[in-house]
Scaffold this motif. Sequence first.
Motif, PDB file in Angstrom:
ATOM      1  N   LEU A   1       0.807  -1.214   0.000  1.00  0.00           N
ATOM      2  CA  LEU A   1       0.000   0.000   0.000  1.00  0.00           C
ATOM      3  C   LEU A   1       0.845   1.272   0.000  1.00  0.00           C
ATOM      4  O   LEU A   1       0.381   2.326  -0.422  1.00  0.00           O
ATOM      5  N   LEU A   2       2.080   1.165   0.468  1.00  0.00           N
ATOM      6  CA  LEU A   2       2.927   2.357   0.622  1.00  0.00           C
ATOM      7  C   LEU A   2       3.133   3.129  -0.681  1.00  0.00           C
ATOM      8  O   LEU A   2       2.993   4.371  -0.684  1.00  0.00           O
ATOM      9  N   PRO A   3       3.465   2.496  -1.815  1.00  0.00           N
ATOM     10  CA  PRO A   3       3.635   3.284  -3.049  1.00  0.00           C
ATOM     11  C   PRO A   3       2.378   4.045  -3.458  1.00  0.00           C
ATOM     12  O   PRO A   3       2.468   5.181  -3.947  1.00  0.00           O
ATOM     13  N   LEU A   4       1.204   3.433  -3.258  1.00  0.00           N
ATOM     14  CA  LEU A   4      -0.048   4.116  -3.591  1.00  0.00           C
ATOM     15  C   LEU A   4      -0.269   5.317  -2.687  1.00  0.00           C
ATOM     16  O   LEU A   4      -0.712   6.384  -3.139  1.00  0.00           O
ATOM     17  N   TYR A   5       0.054   5.158  -1.406  1.00  0.00           N
ATOM     18  CA  TYR A   5      -0.079   6.261  -0.451  1.00  0.00           C
ATOM     19  C   TYR A   5       0.872   7.403  -0.807  1.00  0.00           C
ATOM     20  O   TYR A   5       0.483   8.583  -0.792  1.00  0.00           O
ATOM     21  N   LEU A   6       2.108   7.071  -1.144  1.00  0.00           N
ATOM     22  CA  LEU A   6       3.088   8.098  -1.508  1.00  0.00           C
ATOM     23  C   LEU A   6       2.681   8.809  -2.798  1.00  0.00           C
ATOM     24  O   LEU A   6       2.865  10.028  -2.933  1.00  0.00           O
ATOM     25  N   PHE A   7       2.131   8.051  -3.746  1.00  0.00           N
ATOM     26  CA  PHE A   7       1.630   8.670  -4.979  1.00  0.00           C
ATOM     27  C   PHE A   7       0.511   9.659  -4.679  1.00  0.00           C
ATOM     28  O   PHE A   7       0.445  10.750  -5.264  1.00  0.00           O
ATOM     29  N   GLU A   8      -0.356   9.282  -3.771  1.00  0.00           N
ATOM     30  CA  GLU A   8      -1.460  10.164  -3.392  1.00  0.00           C
ATOM     31  C   GLU A   8      -0.942  11.429  -2.730  1.00  0.00           C
ATOM     32  O   GLU A   8      -1.439  12.530  -3.003  1.00  0.00           O
ATOM     33  N   LEU A   9       0.054  11.288  -1.863  1.00  0.00           N
ATOM     34  CA  LEU A   9       0.661  12.452  -1.224  1.00  0.00           C
ATOM     35  C   LEU A   9       1.304  13.370  -2.262  1.00  0.00           C
ATOM     36  O   LEU A   9       1.185  14.605  -2.189  1.00  0.00           O
ATOM     37  N   ALA A  10       2.004  12.766  -3.224  1.00  0.00           N
ATOM     38  CA  ALA A  10       2.670  13.562  -4.258  1.00  0.00           C
ATOM     39  C   ALA A  10       1.673  14.336  -5.109  1.00  0.00           C
ATOM     40  O   ALA A  10       1.987  15.413  -5.626  1.00  0.00           O
ATOM     41  N   SER A  11       0.461  13.797  -5.227  1.00  0.00           N
ATOM     42  CA  SER A  11      -0.575  14.484  -6.009  1.00  0.00           C
ATOM     43  C   SER A  11      -1.275  15.578  -5.213  1.00  0.00           C
ATOM     44  O   SER A  11      -2.138  16.273  -5.754  1.00  0.00           O
ATOM     45  N   GLY A  12      -0.904  15.724  -3.932  1.00  0.00           N
ATOM     46  CA  GLY A  12      -1.469  16.783  -3.107  1.00  0.00           C
ATOM     47  C   GLY A  12      -2.668  16.376  -2.278  1.00  0.00           C
ATOM     48  O   GLY A  12      -3.264  17.219  -1.595  1.00  0.00           O
ATOM     49  N   ALA A  13      -3.046  15.099  -2.306  1.00  0.00           N
ATOM     50  CA  ALA A  13      -4.205  14.630  -1.536  1.00  0.00           C
ATOM     51  C   ALA A  13      -3.762  14.287  -0.116  1.00  0.00           C
ATOM     52  O   ALA A  13      -2.977  13.360   0.089  1.00  0.00           O
ATOM     53  N   ARG A  14      -4.250  15.038   0.853  1.00  0.00           N
ATOM     54  CA  ARG A  14      -3.888  14.826   2.250  1.00  0.00           C
ATOM     55  C   ARG A  14      -5.137  14.949   3.126  1.00  0.00           C
ATOM     56  O   ARG A  14      -6.177  15.414   2.672  1.00  0.00           O
TER      57      ARG A  14
END
Length: 302
Positions: free
Chosen positions: A204-217
Amino acid sequence: MTGWRDSPALAWVGLVLASLCWAGNALVARAFAGEIPPFSLAFWRWSTALLVLLPFVVRPLWRHRQQLRAAGWRLWALAALGIAGYNCFLYSAAHSTAALNLTLVNTCLPLALFLGSGLLLGEWPSRRAWLGIGVATVGLLWLIARGNWQLLAGLSFNPGDLLMLLAVLDWALYTLLLRRWSAHLQVPALVQLGVLILLGVPLLLPLYLFELASGARFVPSAHNLSAIGYTALCASLVAYFLWNHAIRVVGAARAALSNYLMPLFTALLGWLLLGEGLQPYHWAGGALIFAGLLLATRPARG
């Protein structure tokens, strides 16, 4: 001799509790869709569950390391399906489709497992079970239609419904493989759950990091953290443990019938927590669901 832990009656009690926990998870997914991004919710849900469970399974994991190593890629496949894939599909769907549609698409799970159990496991359900699933399906559709069949004709679908269908197929495959590979997973149920979470969080970590990089927090408020806490403890640790155990005891197809309880429990929780009144169609649909479950799971007389 079969121990009390392998009692079918106890397994069914566990399935009812698991359905109740997952009904609450559906409410959380809908209520916090605008507050917590889907991959963030999935990642922190399972990371929290891992932190809670790890102190209790570290030593058993080490003791059973030979069996776990022998299971090898099977554990990675189950973690990818049951921990990472299903939850990402579910929470993404909750962001883009109505709760009614989620419930309707979710009715595909028992049918998928009935067919999959026969094709992949050679465990074809009995005629009584097929009749039971039919009765339960009628009860579920009556709930969805709110007592008016004409409402079903007016339902519309969107791309979010496809994500929910993928979630259902993902969970069906996870359940069937868990049953099929049971001979390769001869470890205590808590150890099995622990290793699946341990493998699932890194996926799940890569998906979470991708989401963070897209600005979703999300804001780590008490409100949001309580939602994550519920999903970690109840919808993850308790529900998965009970589900995985029941698959071993009663089989994939029969266990899937408990899925019909989820929309009924969702209505009950809405009544208790949100003050939404129970209507006559709730009682009628619930009665048909329970009748179908009893019919499908009642052993045939010799």
